[in-house]
Design an enzyme around this catalytic site. Structure first.
Site, PDB file in Angstrom:
ATOM      1  N   GLU A 193     -10.243  -9.183 -18.274  1.00  0.00           N
ATOM      2  CA  GLU A 193      -9.562 -10.341 -17.677  1.00  0.00           C
ATOM      3  C   GLU A 193      -9.554 -10.239 -16.146  1.00  0.00           C
ATOM      4  O   GLU A 193      -9.921  -9.202 -15.576  1.00  0.00           O
ATOM      5  CB  GLU A 193      -8.128 -10.438 -18.194  1.00  0.00           C
ATOM      6  CG  GLU A 193      -7.278  -9.227 -17.849  1.00  0.00           C
ATOM      7  CD  GLU A 193      -5.853  -9.582 -17.456  1.00  0.00           C
ATOM      8  OE1 GLU A 193      -5.665 -10.449 -16.578  1.00  0.00           O
ATOM      9  OE2 GLU A 193      -4.925  -8.962 -18.008  1.00  0.00           O
TER      10      GLU A 193
ATOM     11  N   LYS B 249      -3.977 -19.129 -11.518  1.00  0.00           N
ATOM     12  CA  LYS B 249      -3.809 -18.257 -12.678  1.00  0.00           C
ATOM     13  C   LYS B 249      -4.216 -19.101 -13.887  1.00  0.00           C
ATOM     14  O   LYS B 249      -3.544 -20.068 -14.233  1.00  0.00           O
ATOM     15  CB  LYS B 249      -2.344 -17.819 -12.756  1.00  0.00           C
ATOM     16  CG  LYS B 249      -1.998 -16.953 -13.936  1.00  0.00           C
ATOM     17  CD  LYS B 249      -0.575 -16.403 -13.790  1.00  0.00           C
ATOM     18  CE  LYS B 249       0.006 -15.990 -15.113  1.00  0.00           C
ATOM     19  NZ  LYS B 249       1.394 -15.486 -14.989  1.00  0.00           N
TER      20      LYS B 249
ATOM     21  N   VAL C 252      -4.880 -13.252 -20.283  1.00  0.00           N
ATOM     22  CA  VAL C 252      -5.295 -12.788 -21.613  1.00  0.00           C
ATOM     23  C   VAL C 252      -5.730 -13.994 -22.452  1.00  0.00           C
ATOM     24  O   VAL C 252      -6.822 -14.008 -23.036  1.00  0.00           O
ATOM     25  CB  VAL C 252      -4.141 -12.008 -22.298  1.00  0.00           C
ATOM     26  CG1 VAL C 252      -4.424 -11.776 -23.774  1.00  0.00           C
ATOM     27  CG2 VAL C 252      -3.916 -10.678 -21.582  1.00  0.00           C
TER      28      VAL C 252
ATOM     29  N   ASP D 138      10.387 -19.533 -22.200  1.00  0.00           N
ATOM     30  CA  ASP D 138       9.250 -18.972 -21.469  1.00  0.00           C
ATOM     31  C   ASP D 138       8.531 -17.998 -22.400  1.00  0.00           C
ATOM     32  O   ASP D 138       8.852 -16.820 -22.473  1.00  0.00           O
ATOM     33  CB  ASP D 138       9.684 -18.287 -20.174  1.00  0.00           C
ATOM     34  CG  ASP D 138       8.467 -17.882 -19.335  1.00  0.00           C
ATOM     35  OD1 ASP D 138       7.347 -17.832 -19.909  1.00  0.00           O
ATOM     36  OD2 ASP D 138       8.621 -17.615 -18.141  1.00  0.00           O
TER      37      ASP D 138
ATOM     38  N   SER E 291       4.724 -16.756 -23.420  1.00  0.00           N
ATOM     39  CA  SER E 291       3.348 -16.762 -22.909  1.00  0.00           C
ATOM     40  C   SER E 291       2.362 -17.382 -23.898  1.00  0.00           C
ATOM     41  O   SER E 291       2.437 -17.128 -25.108  1.00  0.00           O
ATOM     42  CB  SER E 291       2.913 -15.337 -22.603  1.00  0.00           C
ATOM     43  OG  SER E 291       1.556 -15.324 -22.218  1.00  0.00           O
TER      44      SER E 291
ATOM     45  N   ASP F 296      -0.401 -16.356 -24.207  1.00  0.00           N
ATOM     46  CA  ASP F 296      -1.110 -15.204 -24.790  1.00  0.00           C
ATOM     47  C   ASP F 296      -0.777 -15.054 -26.271  1.00  0.00           C
ATOM     48  O   ASP F 296      -1.645 -14.698 -27.076  1.00  0.00           O
ATOM     49  CB  ASP F 296      -0.712 -13.894 -24.082  1.00  0.00           C
ATOM     50  CG  ASP F 296      -1.210 -13.817 -22.653  1.00  0.00           C
ATOM     51  OD1 ASP F 296      -1.925 -14.739 -22.214  1.00  0.00           O
ATOM     52  OD2 ASP F 296      -0.863 -12.829 -21.976  1.00  0.00           O
TER      53      ASP F 296
ATOM     54  N   LYS G 114       5.185  -5.127 -21.352  1.00  0.00           N
ATOM     55  CA  LYS G 114       6.165  -4.562 -20.435  1.00  0.00           C
ATOM     56  C   LYS G 114       7.575  -4.879 -20.894  1.00  0.00           C
ATOM     57  O   LYS G 114       7.835  -5.951 -21.418  1.00  0.00           O
ATOM     58  CB  LYS G 114       5.965  -5.135 -19.034  1.00  0.00           C
ATOM     59  CG  LYS G 114       4.812  -4.504 -18.320  1.00  0.00           C
ATOM     60  CD  LYS G 114       4.550  -5.196 -17.024  1.00  0.00           C
ATOM     61  CE  LYS G 114       4.319  -6.646 -17.202  1.00  0.00           C
ATOM     62  NZ  LYS G 114       3.069  -7.052 -17.814  1.00  0.00           N
TER      63      LYS G 114
HETATM   64  N1  PSU Z   1       0.643  -7.840 -17.694  1.00  0.00           N
HETATM   65  C1  PSU Z   1       0.371  -7.019 -16.660  1.00  0.00           C
HETATM   66  N2  PSU Z   1      -0.336  -7.445 -15.619  1.00  0.00           N
HETATM   67  C2  PSU Z   1      -0.818  -8.705 -15.588  1.00  0.00           C
HETATM   68  C3  PSU Z   1      -0.548  -9.565 -16.697  1.00  0.00           C
HETATM   69  C4  PSU Z   1       0.181  -9.095 -17.726  1.00  0.00           C
HETATM   70  O1  PSU Z   1       0.800  -5.888 -16.675  1.00  0.00           O
HETATM   71  O2  PSU Z   1      -1.465  -9.053 -14.608  1.00  0.00           O
HETATM   72  C5  PSU Z   1      -1.125 -10.938 -16.720  1.00  0.00           C
HETATM   73  C6  PSU Z   1      -2.103 -11.066 -17.903  1.00  0.00           C
HETATM   74  O3  PSU Z   1      -3.270 -11.710 -17.441  1.00  0.00           O
HETATM   75  C7  PSU Z   1      -1.356 -11.927 -18.879  1.00  0.00           C
HETATM   76  C8  PSU Z   1      -0.504 -12.775 -17.961  1.00  0.00           C
HETATM   77  O4  PSU Z   1      -2.209 -12.697 -19.686  1.00  0.00           O
HETATM   78  O5  PSU Z   1      -0.105 -11.899 -16.935  1.00  0.00           O
HETATM   79  C9  PSU Z   1       0.674 -13.380 -18.667  1.00  0.00           C
HETATM   80  O6  PSU Z   1       1.251 -14.337 -17.853  1.00  0.00           O
HETATM   81  P1  PSU Z   1       2.334 -15.339 -18.436  1.00  0.00           P
HETATM   82  O7  PSU Z   1       3.504 -14.485 -18.797  1.00  0.00           O
HETATM   83  O8  PSU Z   1       2.621 -16.293 -17.311  1.00  0.00           O
HETATM   84  O9  PSU Z   1       1.699 -16.004 -19.616  1.00  0.00           O
HETATM   85 MN    MN Z   2       5.378 -17.770 -18.952  1.00  0.00          MN
END
Ligand code: PSU
Ligand code: MN
Length: 308
Positions: A26, A87, A107, A137, A139, A141, A158
């Site tokens: 990614e 993003k 992801v 919220d 993701s 993903d 995390k």
């Molecule tokens: N976790 C990390 N570093 C990152 C991400 C996740 O430790 O850079 C990134 C990944 O690309 C993941 C995205 O798909 O953050 C998720 O963002 P969001 O929570 O906005 O969907």
């Molecule tokens: Mn989000």
């Protein structure tokens, strides 16, 4: 008509044609996850780790609104230093395409592209999940994992996320959560989360056999492989958890939400940990690239045997 928007490098075209081992990588980690210049070094190092195992890295990103699979060093440098990169998760592709923007794929975004060209193994750091801070919220993903048959290697999620809620969502969506040599779901910076995986597997061979059995049943969900950060670089809960809580509070106080939340939390945790979280983040990314490449190799061998 996906092909209209995509440009695949010569190397990747060749590797796909010959069905050689390949690992998708990614690029949100480059554009939004890590600071400059560590982001560029990391991207190079992850590619090198994949190659060292005899597989080919396929970094996915957007440049000038064109989806790219495989980028050269000059392009990587441009992406790593881009002023206002997008993003790119699933809903952001069309925006980046019509506005001809540069962007890093998440992801979910990377899985969409990899799936289109038949790449079955993907390495990342941590997946997105259900956030602690805001209602709803969640993701994209998780949705991508629900409907994309692919092996995704990560270091868990995390503990900036609501991990029990994230795991419940994955269960609902029929996504097996594999612990690589562990029964406990790893929490990215640390090996411990207090939650269990759905199955423990101890080798790339077992993982490939498991994925095959899963997809033989007609299921379309991903197999999420969680690879705990090496012991030496695992941060103690007592050290990192109060920092994560503080970062989460800071985000709420400053009204940070949506796409900006994960990048803010990562940067703030790095500040508060005096750089220790960044070091761990890099180590686990390397570790995941290596495991994904081993899995990709076994997968190719398994396919070869079937054909013969
Ligand atoms: N976790 C990390 N570093 C990152 C991400 C996740 O430790 O850079 C990134 C990944 O690309 C993941 C995205 O798909 O953050 C998720 O963002 P969001 O929570 O906005 O969907
Ligand atoms: Mn989000």
């Amino acid at each position: 008509m996906f092909s209209k928007h995509i440009r695949i490098s010569l190397e990747i075209t060749h590797v796909l044609d010959l069905s050689l081992p390949i690992v998708a990588l990614e690029s949100t980690v480059i554009t939004h996850g890590l600071p400059i210049p560590q982001n560029m070094d990391l991207a190079r190092d992850m590619e090198a780790k994949v190659r060292k195992q005899g597989a080919t890295p396929a970094t996915v990103a957007l440049l000038d609104g064109r989806i790219r699979i495989g980028i050269n060093d000059e392009e990587l440098e441009r992406l790593a230093n881009a002023k206002d990169p997008v993003k790119v998760s699933r809903r952001d592709f069309a925006k980046a395409i019509v506005k001809k923007l540069d962007g890093g794929t998440t992801v979910a975004g990377t899985m969409l592209v990899a799936q289109q060209v038949g790449i079955k193994v993907f390495a990342t750091g941590g997946i997105g999940g259900v956030h602690r801070e805001g209602h709803m919220d969640i993701s994209t993903d998780l949705q991508a994992l629900a409907d994309t048959p692919m092996i995704v290697v990560c270091a868990g999620a995390k503990s900036i996320l609501d991990l029990p809620a994230t795991l419940e969502y994955l269960e609902t969506m029929a996504v097996p959560v594999v612990g690589y040599g562990t029964d406990e779901f790893p929490a990215f910076f640390s090996r411990k989360s207090g939650s269990n995986v759905s199955v423990r597997l101890n080798s790339p061979e077992e993982i490939v056999a498991f994925a095959k059995a899963h997809w033989d049943l007609g299921l379309k969900s991903a197999v999420l492989v969680t690879n705990p950060i090496p012991e030496k670089h695992s941060l103690d809960d007592g050290f990192i958890n109060p920092i994560i809580t503080q970062a989460s509070q800071d985000a709420q106080n400053r009204g940070i939400h949506g796409q900006a939340l994960t990048p803010f939390l990562l940067a703030r945790i790095n500040e508060l940990s005096g750089g220790r979280s960044l070091k761990s983040n890099l180590v686990l990314l390397h570790n995941n690239a290596t495991l994904a490449a081993k899995i990709a190799k076994v997968m190719t061998q398994a396919k070869g045997r079937k054909i013969a």
